[in-house]
Design a protein around this motif. Structure first.
Motif, PDB file in Angstrom:
ATOM      1  N   SER A 107      -1.305  -6.267   4.485  1.00  8.59           N
ATOM      2  CA  SER A 107      -1.300  -4.977   5.172  1.00  8.59           C
ATOM      3  C   SER A 107      -1.648  -5.164   6.636  1.00  8.59           C
ATOM      4  N   ARG A 108      -1.406  -4.097   7.424  1.00  6.25           N
ATOM      5  CA  ARG A 108      -1.885  -4.138   8.818  1.00  6.25           C
ATOM      6  C   ARG A 108      -3.382  -3.871   8.876  1.00  6.25           C
TER       7      ARG A 108
ATOM      8  N   SER B 144       0.823  -1.216   0.000  1.00  8.54           N
ATOM      9  CA  SER B 144       0.000   0.000   0.000  1.00  8.54           C
ATOM     10  C   SER B 144       0.857   1.266   0.000  1.00  8.54           C
TER      11      SER B 144
ATOM     12  N   VAL C 272      14.741   6.312  -3.470  1.00 11.34           N
ATOM     13  CA  VAL C 272      13.748   6.131  -4.531  1.00 11.34           C
ATOM     14  C   VAL C 272      13.126   7.496  -4.851  1.00 11.34           C
TER      15      VAL C 272
ATOM     16  N   PHE D 279       4.438   3.793  -1.005  1.00 11.67           N
ATOM     17  CA  PHE D 279       4.929   4.547  -2.161  1.00 11.67           C
ATOM     18  C   PHE D 279       5.398   3.617  -3.291  1.00 11.67           C
ATOM     19  N   VAL D 280       6.278   2.690  -2.959  1.00 12.65           N
ATOM     20  CA  VAL D 280       6.815   1.771  -3.974  1.00 12.65           C
ATOM     21  C   VAL D 280       5.742   0.764  -4.392  1.00 12.65           C
TER      22      VAL D 280
ATOM     23  N   ARG E 196      10.334  -4.700   9.526  1.00 15.01           N
ATOM     24  CA  ARG E 196      10.940  -5.352   8.354  1.00 15.01           C
ATOM     25  C   ARG E 196      11.210  -6.838   8.605  1.00 15.01           C
TER      26      ARG E 196
HETATM   27  P1  NDP Z   1       6.512   3.148   2.777  1.00 13.18           P
HETATM   28  O1  NDP Z   1       7.022   4.062   3.858  1.00 13.18           O
HETATM   29  O2  NDP Z   1       5.568   3.714   1.786  1.00 13.18           O
HETATM   30  O3  NDP Z   1       5.883   1.879   3.546  1.00 13.18           O
HETATM   31  C1  NDP Z   1       5.496   0.692   2.908  1.00 13.18           C
HETATM   32  C2  NDP Z   1       4.431  -0.004   3.716  1.00 13.18           C
HETATM   33  O4  NDP Z   1       4.971  -0.587   4.899  1.00 13.18           O
HETATM   34  C3  NDP Z   1       3.327   0.886   4.223  1.00 13.18           C
HETATM   35  O5  NDP Z   1       2.402   1.171   3.202  1.00 13.18           O
HETATM   36  C4  NDP Z   1       2.723   0.084   5.380  1.00 13.18           C
HETATM   37  O6  NDP Z   1       1.676  -0.762   4.901  1.00 13.18           O
HETATM   38  C5  NDP Z   1       3.915  -0.792   5.827  1.00 13.18           C
HETATM   39  N1  NDP Z   1       4.370  -0.364   7.157  1.00 13.18           N
HETATM   40  C6  NDP Z   1       4.719   0.886   7.554  1.00 13.18           C
HETATM   41  N2  NDP Z   1       5.057   0.888   8.866  1.00 13.18           N
HETATM   42  C7  NDP Z   1       4.924  -0.403   9.288  1.00 13.18           C
HETATM   43  C8  NDP Z   1       5.098  -1.036  10.543  1.00 13.18           C
HETATM   44  N3  NDP Z   1       5.490  -0.339  11.621  1.00 13.18           N
HETATM   45  N4  NDP Z   1       4.846  -2.381  10.617  1.00 13.18           N
HETATM   46  C9  NDP Z   1       4.438  -3.093   9.531  1.00 13.18           C
HETATM   47  N5  NDP Z   1       4.230  -2.516   8.320  1.00 13.18           N
HETATM   48  C10 NDP Z   1       4.480  -1.202   8.202  1.00 13.18           C
HETATM   49  O7  NDP Z   1       7.787   2.469   2.053  1.00 13.18           O
HETATM   50  P2  NDP Z   1       8.292   2.603   0.535  1.00 13.18           P
HETATM   51  O8  NDP Z   1       7.199   2.133  -0.341  1.00 13.18           O
HETATM   52  O9  NDP Z   1       8.920   3.934   0.325  1.00 13.18           O
HETATM   53  O10 NDP Z   1       9.504   1.547   0.534  1.00 13.18           O
HETATM   54  C11 NDP Z   1       9.247   0.148   0.435  1.00 13.18           C
HETATM   55  C12 NDP Z   1      10.430  -0.632   0.988  1.00 13.18           C
HETATM   56  O11 NDP Z   1      11.604  -0.274   0.269  1.00 13.18           O
HETATM   57  C13 NDP Z   1      10.698  -0.321   2.466  1.00 13.18           C
HETATM   58  O12 NDP Z   1      10.995  -1.506   3.147  1.00 13.18           O
HETATM   59  C14 NDP Z   1      11.909   0.575   2.442  1.00 13.18           C
HETATM   60  O13 NDP Z   1      12.744   0.404   3.568  1.00 13.18           O
HETATM   61  C15 NDP Z   1      12.631   0.087   1.172  1.00 13.18           C
HETATM   62  N6  NDP Z   1      13.428   1.154   0.582  1.00 13.18           N
HETATM   63  C16 NDP Z   1      12.811   2.364   0.317  1.00 13.18           C
HETATM   64  C17 NDP Z   1      13.572   3.413  -0.165  1.00 13.18           C
HETATM   65  C18 NDP Z   1      12.941   4.747  -0.453  1.00 13.18           C
HETATM   66  O14 NDP Z   1      13.696   5.696  -0.799  1.00 13.18           O
HETATM   67  N7  NDP Z   1      11.617   4.891  -0.377  1.00 13.18           N
HETATM   68  C19 NDP Z   1      15.032   3.248  -0.410  1.00 13.18           C
HETATM   69  C20 NDP Z   1      15.536   1.914  -0.179  1.00 13.18           C
HETATM   70  C21 NDP Z   1      14.743   0.910   0.324  1.00 13.18           C
HETATM   71  P3  NDP Z   1       0.263  -0.908   5.711  1.00 13.18           P
HETATM   72  O15 NDP Z   1      -0.031   0.420   6.325  1.00 13.18           O
HETATM   73  O16 NDP Z   1      -0.693  -1.265   4.598  1.00 13.18           O
HETATM   74  O17 NDP Z   1       0.472  -2.000   6.684  1.00 13.18           O
END
Ligand code: NDP
Length: 300
Positions: A31-32, A9, A161, A11-12, A82
């Motif tokens: 998702s949560r 859900s 990203v 950004f990526v 993670r």
């Molecule tokens: P987001 O910050 O958009 O988060 C992705 C999803 O993770 C959220 O939509 C949420 O889904 C879930 N999430 C957030 N917090 C928690 C938590 N505490 N426990 C469980 N689930 C959680 O991430 P991006 O899309 O930007 O990045 C995706 C992955 O890529 C990440 O793991 C990030 O570390 C990695 N990454 C990102 C980079 C960047 O620049 N954006 C760079 C390098 C790696 P929901 O609410 O539906 O549960």
């Protein structure tokens, strides 16, 4: 192909979902929160893996969450969000009577030690040296199967990203519009980056291994653009395209005080990361250079 995306859900995940659906694939998000097209992490644990041919984990507490102070509880959440979600997905795959063909974990280039000179490819050996590299180590370890033989496993290491709807750019655009943009730290540090559309493309590519790849294979793909840029080059090009001055550098000690030095390192220091295997695997970048990527994001 049916694809299960943990944390889809975000950004990526939104970009990856758009791309996979455009290619005719079906997507289910873990998702949560429950909702249409989603299952929750507890449903995954209790009901097992739904039928799918590919699985990806993108879940994780945002490293740059502006609403959270850098403290022990935040650091703990970065790890558990993670490592625990990755373990849950890997376990569900290992327990499944019909496991997916591909399992892709998305992590970061923080595993490579910051350096002004060293160049890192997917073959570079690394050992944890700080908090974020320890996080990558635990994260990747939690994605490995014990005694599983039928699923290709791909570890992808991404740089910052870049995209309009999230990530670092979302927080940067306002100060740059206001003319308050500037280099971070010395500015000479490498800035490994990738456009979100190419990132989604690399994950989609990893989900579809060539038919002659005998499972189980394990590979690492670096998810960065082939252009090697510094923070200074990024800052100046963004300012040029936005027609804004970039005369307010933020010194490293200010970044450390504002963000905590363990986290500020991703902005004040950097690595030269080469996507050697990604290119050898035949991936074609849409945005291989900074100008084309930033033009797509802020216009020309
Ligand atoms: P987001 O910050 O958009 O988060 C992705 C999803 O993770 C959220 O939509 C949420 O889904 C879930 N999430 C957030 N917090 C928690 C938590 N505490 N426990 C469980 N689930 C959680 O991430 P991006 O899309 O930007 O990045 C995706 C992955 O890529 C990440 O793991 C990030 O570390 C990695 N990454 C990102 C980079 C960047 O620049 N954006 C760079 C390098 C790696 P929901 O609410 O539906 O549960």
């Amino acid at each position: 192909m049916r694809v299960l995306i943990g944390g889809g859900s975000g950004f990526v995940g939104r970009e990856l979902t758009r791309l996979l659906k455009a290619k005719g694939h079906e997507v289910t998000i873990v998702s949560r929160q429950p909702g249409p097209g989603k299952i929750t992490w507890s449903e995954l644990e209790s009901n097992g893996l739904p039928p799918c041919e590919g699985a990806v984990n993108l879940a994780g507490e945002n490293l740059m969450n502006p609403l959270r102070w850098w403290n022990e509880s935040y650091r703990k959440d970065l790890f558990s969000s993670r490592v625990d979600t990755t373990k849950t997905l890997a376990q569900a795959i290992a327990d499944s009577p019909s496991p997916p063909r591909s399992w892709v974990l998305v992590s970061g280039v923080a595993c490579y030690k910051p350096s002004l000179t060293a160049e890192y490819t997917e073959d570079s050996e690394w050992t944890p040296f700080d908090l974020l590299s320890k996080l990558v180590k635990e994260w990747e370890a939690s994605s490995r199967f014990i005694n599983h033989t039928n699923t290709n496993h791909v570890l992808t290491s991404f740089g910052a990203v870049l995209g309009r709807d999230g990530g670092a750019m979302k927080q940067m655009l306002l100060p740059f519009w206001l003319g308050l943009g500037g280099t971070l730290g010395s500015g000479g540090q490498p800035f490994p980056w990738i456009h979100v559309s190419d990132l989604a493309g690399i994950i989609a590519h990893a989900l579809e291994p060539p038919a002659d790849t005998p499972p189980p294979s394990q590979q690492v793909l670096n998810g960065v653009a082939p252009a090697l840029n510094t923070n200074y080059e990024f800052t100046k090009e963004l300012g040029r395209l936005m027609r804004r001055p970039t005369i307010f550098p933020v010194p490293g000690f200010v970044m450390n005080a504002l963000m905590g030095s363990e986290r500020a390192i991703v902005l004040t220091q950097g690595q030269k990361v080469i996507p050697q295997r990604t290119q050898e695997a035949g991936f074609q970048y849409k945005y291989p250079d900074l100008t084309s990527a930033l033009k797509e994001i802020v216009g020309s």
